[in-house]
Scaffold this motif. Structure first.
Motif, PDB file in Angstrom:
ATOM      1  N   GLN A 101       0.809  -1.191   0.000  1.00 12.46           N
ATOM      2  CA  GLN A 101       0.000   0.000   0.000  1.00 12.46           C
ATOM      3  C   GLN A 101       0.851   1.253   0.000  1.00 12.46           C
ATOM      4  OE1 GLN A 101      -0.427  -1.892   3.002  1.00 12.46           O
ATOM      5  NE2 GLN A 101       0.670  -0.602   4.434  1.00 12.46           N
ATOM      6  N   ALA A 102       0.143   2.405  -0.069  1.00 14.19           N
ATOM      7  CA  ALA A 102       0.763   3.720   0.028  1.00 14.19           C
ATOM      8  C   ALA A 102       1.787   3.962  -1.066  1.00 14.19           C
ATOM      9  CB  ALA A 102       1.390   3.914   1.398  1.00 14.19           C
ATOM     10  N   ASN A 103       1.419   3.616  -2.286  1.00 14.28           N
ATOM     11  CA  ASN A 103       2.271   3.929  -3.430  1.00 14.28           C
ATOM     12  C   ASN A 103       1.474   4.821  -4.365  1.00 14.28           C
ATOM     13  OD1 ASN A 103       4.289   3.930  -5.365  1.00 14.28           O
ATOM     14  ND2 ASN A 103       3.469   2.101  -6.355  1.00 14.28           N
ATOM     15  N   THR A 104       1.951   6.044  -4.589  1.00 13.73           N
ATOM     16  CA  THR A 104       1.165   7.004  -5.354  1.00 13.73           C
ATOM     17  C   THR A 104       1.508   7.021  -6.825  1.00 13.73           C
ATOM     18  OG1 THR A 104       2.748   8.753  -4.889  1.00 13.73           O
ATOM     19  CG2 THR A 104       0.925   8.491  -3.348  1.00 13.73           C
ATOM     20  N   THR A 105       2.498   6.239  -7.237  1.00 13.63           N
ATOM     21  CA  THR A 105       2.901   6.242  -8.634  1.00 13.63           C
ATOM     22  C   THR A 105       2.394   5.009  -9.335  1.00 13.63           C
ATOM     23  OG1 THR A 105       4.979   5.149  -8.093  1.00 13.63           O
ATOM     24  CG2 THR A 105       4.993   7.550  -8.145  1.00 13.63           C
ATOM     25  N   SER A 106       2.040   5.180 -10.574  1.00 14.46           N
ATOM     26  CA  SER A 106       1.539   4.060 -11.362  1.00 14.46           C
ATOM     27  C   SER A 106       2.683   3.181 -11.817  1.00 14.46           C
ATOM     28  CB  SER A 106       0.783   4.597 -12.582  1.00 14.46           C
ATOM     29  OG  SER A 106       0.409   3.543 -13.420  1.00 14.46           O
ATOM     30  N   ILE A 107       2.467   1.879 -11.791  1.00 13.38           N
ATOM     31  CA  ILE A 107       3.469   0.937 -12.245  1.00 13.38           C
ATOM     32  C   ILE A 107       3.415   0.862 -13.766  1.00 13.38           C
ATOM     33  CG2 ILE A 107       4.265  -1.450 -12.134  1.00 13.38           C
ATOM     34  CD1 ILE A 107       4.514   0.064  -9.541  1.00 13.38           C
ATOM     35  N   GLN A 108       4.549   1.057 -14.403  1.00 14.44           N
ATOM     36  CA  GLN A 108       4.600   0.976 -15.858  1.00 14.44           C
ATOM     37  C   GLN A 108       4.624  -0.479 -16.301  1.00 14.44           C
ATOM     38  OE1 GLN A 108       4.478   3.666 -17.863  1.00 14.44           O
ATOM     39  NE2 GLN A 108       4.125   4.836 -15.985  1.00 14.44           N
ATOM     40  N   GLN A 109       3.768  -0.821 -17.219  1.00 17.53           N
ATOM     41  CA  GLN A 109       3.739  -2.197 -17.716  1.00 17.53           C
ATOM     42  C   GLN A 109       4.928  -2.457 -18.628  1.00 17.53           C
ATOM     43  OE1 GLN A 109      -0.059  -3.816 -18.547  1.00 17.53           O
ATOM     44  NE2 GLN A 109       0.665  -4.953 -20.307  1.00 17.53           N
TER      45      GLN A 109
ATOM     46  N   MET B 142      -8.046   4.716  -5.837  1.00 15.91           N
ATOM     47  CA  MET B 142      -7.656   3.995  -4.628  1.00 15.91           C
ATOM     48  C   MET B 142      -6.527   3.013  -4.925  1.00 15.91           C
ATOM     49  SD  MET B 142      -9.917   1.629  -2.024  1.00 15.91           S
ATOM     50  CE  MET B 142     -10.647   3.019  -1.155  1.00 15.91           C
ATOM     51  N   LEU B 143      -6.612   2.359  -6.052  1.00 20.15           N
ATOM     52  CA  LEU B 143      -5.547   1.434  -6.450  1.00 20.15           C
ATOM     53  C   LEU B 143      -4.204   2.150  -6.528  1.00 20.15           C
ATOM     54  CD1 LEU B 143      -7.268  -0.703  -9.227  1.00 20.15           C
ATOM     55  CD2 LEU B 143      -6.114  -1.608  -7.204  1.00 20.15           C
ATOM     56  N   GLN B 144      -4.176   3.323  -7.108  1.00 21.16           N
ATOM     57  CA  GLN B 144      -2.929   4.053  -7.282  1.00 21.16           C
ATOM     58  C   GLN B 144      -2.325   4.463  -5.941  1.00 21.16           C
ATOM     59  OE1 GLN B 144      -1.531   4.303 -10.282  1.00 21.16           O
ATOM     60  NE2 GLN B 144      -3.297   3.226 -11.133  1.00 21.16           N
ATOM     61  N   TYR B 145      -3.177   4.759  -4.976  1.00 20.88           N
ATOM     62  CA  TYR B 145      -2.697   5.261  -3.699  1.00 20.88           C
ATOM     63  C   TYR B 145      -2.426   4.162  -2.669  1.00 20.88           C
ATOM     64  CZ  TYR B 145      -3.364  10.198  -4.774  1.00 20.88           C
ATOM     65  OH  TYR B 145      -3.244  11.459  -5.318  1.00 20.88           O
ATOM     66  N   THR B 146      -2.950   2.979  -2.879  1.00 19.42           N
ATOM     67  CA  THR B 146      -2.847   1.968  -1.809  1.00 19.42           C
ATOM     68  C   THR B 146      -2.154   0.684  -2.227  1.00 19.42           C
ATOM     69  OG1 THR B 146      -5.042   1.055  -2.365  1.00 19.42           O
ATOM     70  CG2 THR B 146      -4.970   2.819  -0.731  1.00 19.42           C
ATOM     71  N   SER B 147      -1.665   0.598  -3.454  1.00 25.97           N
ATOM     72  CA  SER B 147      -1.034  -0.639  -3.910  1.00 25.97           C
ATOM     73  C   SER B 147       0.316  -0.364  -4.540  1.00 25.97           C
ATOM     74  CB  SER B 147      -1.930  -1.364  -4.923  1.00 25.97           C
ATOM     75  OG  SER B 147      -1.258  -2.472  -5.483  1.00 25.97           O
ATOM     76  N   THR B 148       1.252  -1.297  -4.335  1.00 26.96           N
ATOM     77  CA  THR B 148       2.539  -1.230  -5.035  1.00 26.96           C
ATOM     78  C   THR B 148       2.424  -1.776  -6.447  1.00 26.96           C
ATOM     79  OG1 THR B 148       3.191  -3.404  -4.181  1.00 26.96           O
ATOM     80  CG2 THR B 148       3.833  -1.479  -2.885  1.00 26.96           C
ATOM     81  N   SER B 149       1.291  -2.404  -6.762  1.00 27.61           N
ATOM     82  CA  SER B 149       1.107  -3.018  -8.081  1.00 27.61           C
ATOM     83  C   SER B 149      -0.333  -2.805  -8.547  1.00 27.61           C
ATOM     84  CB  SER B 149       1.430  -4.515  -8.012  1.00 27.61           C
ATOM     85  OG  SER B 149       0.776  -5.116  -6.896  1.00 27.61           O
TER      86      SER B 149
END
Length: 431
Positions: A3-11, A383-390
């Motif tokens: 959680q607590a990751n505000t950056t989007s994971i690049q595919q 919520m996904l962007q702010y609370t997940s590392t993936s």
């Protein structure tokens, strides 16, 4: 699984793995002395040549040769490897000569065993999981595991069996007298580690012990070392023979931030160090290593998200856990991930001394934080962007579970659960 990751994971782009090396036998010079170092001719800058090109154009000089310290972390045995190779294949011996494998003779036998080497190049780095692809026995094991359908563990599919579920940031130890299956799931960048140890012969053996933990960051070295000590203590009580320990690692994928790979490297280096330190007492074998890009679909998503082990037999398989067997207290246990305390160790929820059908939740502090209501008000995609590392690969119910956990934190006080001083573990029955 974080959680607590505000950056989007690049595919990552669709890249298929290079499976084996066709020219690696010329890179290894192994002495018969078991304590000798492994001389490795330095690979050129080409990644393809480094990790297994069939071209015979890899060059290097003795002046550039680097030393790689051998671990005592054994790979699956020769008998296991033979299950995956045609006896008549001319390429069999050559493919087994990965530069990251050192051969040694098992004590008292003529059987060759292979030990994992952890590369230590200076300068330009190549991810460790790329090197793992040059080891056929690990690749075959991973592919065999991933080829099987994921088993959904529920009260219906496991009727008559006891399932012990280990959540993110937790560790559990168990014997076959306490449970039938130990499992963890919902790992994306997280890694699941399953360890099973035996000691003695059939006539005078101690009971096998299994440990399983859900690793969510490249830490917890003390916890892993403590886990190994737990296995030593379990078997040493009977003063039996050396301990055989099987290790299974599953999790992560080829994520754009390198979060998975950091955990992979951390775990392999720790087990490599421990295997050398404990070589006189424990024979450690890396039975399964489906991690990082070795666990990637090719489209930037994990293949295996959950791992289960049958405690009595040691059989492992990919699994997911239905809510009917995920408890007890899954929301409280998930709340620990939002605790105000710095999580520096895994939470022990079950030991080989636990009462049957009982887990323990260690006390921790949790409070309503400033942004809690704001997070609850977010639509799922934010919520996904702010609370997940993936955020790109989470399961469909991820946001629902986050909302349930945050609502629990908002409506409960730790003192009501763990006592006035927040220092009393709580016991829960799971059957």
């Amino acid at each position: 699984s974080g959680q607590a990751n505000t950056t989007s994971i690049q595919q990552r782009p669709n890249m298929r793995p290079i499976q084996t090396s066709g020219s690696c036998s010329t890179l290894v010079d192994v002495s018969e002395n078991d304590s000798s170092k492994l001389l490795v001719v330095p690979p050129p800058s080409s990644l393809e040549c480094r990790i297994g090109s069939s071209e015979n154009n890899c060059s290097g000089t003795l002046e550039d040769t680097e030393f790689v310290e051998p671990t005592h972390l054994y790979l699956p045995s020769q008998d296991d490897v033979d299950l995956f190779y045609d006896d008549d294949s001319d390429d069999e011996d050559e493919c087994r000569d990965s530069p990251w494998v050192q051969k040694s003779l098992s004590s008292g036998t003529s059987q060759q065993r292979q030990r994992l080497q952890l590369p230590a190049f200076e300068g330009e780095e190549v991810p460790l999981d790329k090197y793992l692809r040059t080891i056929p026995s690990l690749i075959e094991r991973a592919e065999e595991l991933q080829a099987q359908p994921v088993c959904v563990l529920s009260d219906k599919t496991t009727e008559g069996s006891t399932v012990l579920n280990i959540c993110q940031g937790e560790i559990g130890h168990a014997t076959a007298k306490q449970a039938d299956v130990i499992v963890s799931d919902r790992a994306t960048t997280c890694h699941i580690v399953a360890v099973r140890s035996t000691s003695g012969d059939d006539a005078g053996s101690s009971e096998p012990l299994v440990s399983l933990c859900h690793i969510d960051k490249a830490e917890y070295e003390d916890c892993i070392r403590s886990m190994v000590e737990t296995h030593k203590d379990h078997h040493d009580e009977l003063a039996l023979d050396a301990i055989d320990m099987d290790i299974h690692l599953v999790g992560g994928y080829d994520d754009g931030e390198g979060t998975s790979l950091a955990i992979t490297e951390h775990l392999l280096h720790i087990f490599g160090q421990i295997s050398t330190e404990e070589k006189d007492d424990i024979t450690m074998t890396l039975r399964t290593c489906a991690v990082s890009s070795l666990n990637d679909t090719g489209f930037g998503a994990p293949i295996g998200r959950g791992l289960a082990m049958e405690i009595a037999t040691g059989h492992v398989y990919l699994a997911s856990v239905d809510d009917s067997v995920a408890g007890p207290a899954p929301t409280l246990r998930a709340a620990r991930l939002w605790s105000t305390e710095l999580r520096t160790k895994l939470s022990v929820v079950h030991t080989q001394f636990s009462e049957v059908y009982t887990i323990s939740v260690e006390p921790f502090e949790f409070f309503t934080f400033k942004t809690l209501n704001a997070i609850l008000s977010l639509p799922d995609h934010l919520m996904l962007q702010y609370t997940s590392t993936s955020p790109d690969v989470e399961e469909d119910d991820f946001c629902h579970r986050v909302r349930t956990t945050l609502q629990y934190i908002r409506t409960h006080q730790p003192e009501d659960i763990f006592g006035p001083e927040t220092n009393q573990p709580v016991q829960y029955s799971y059957y």
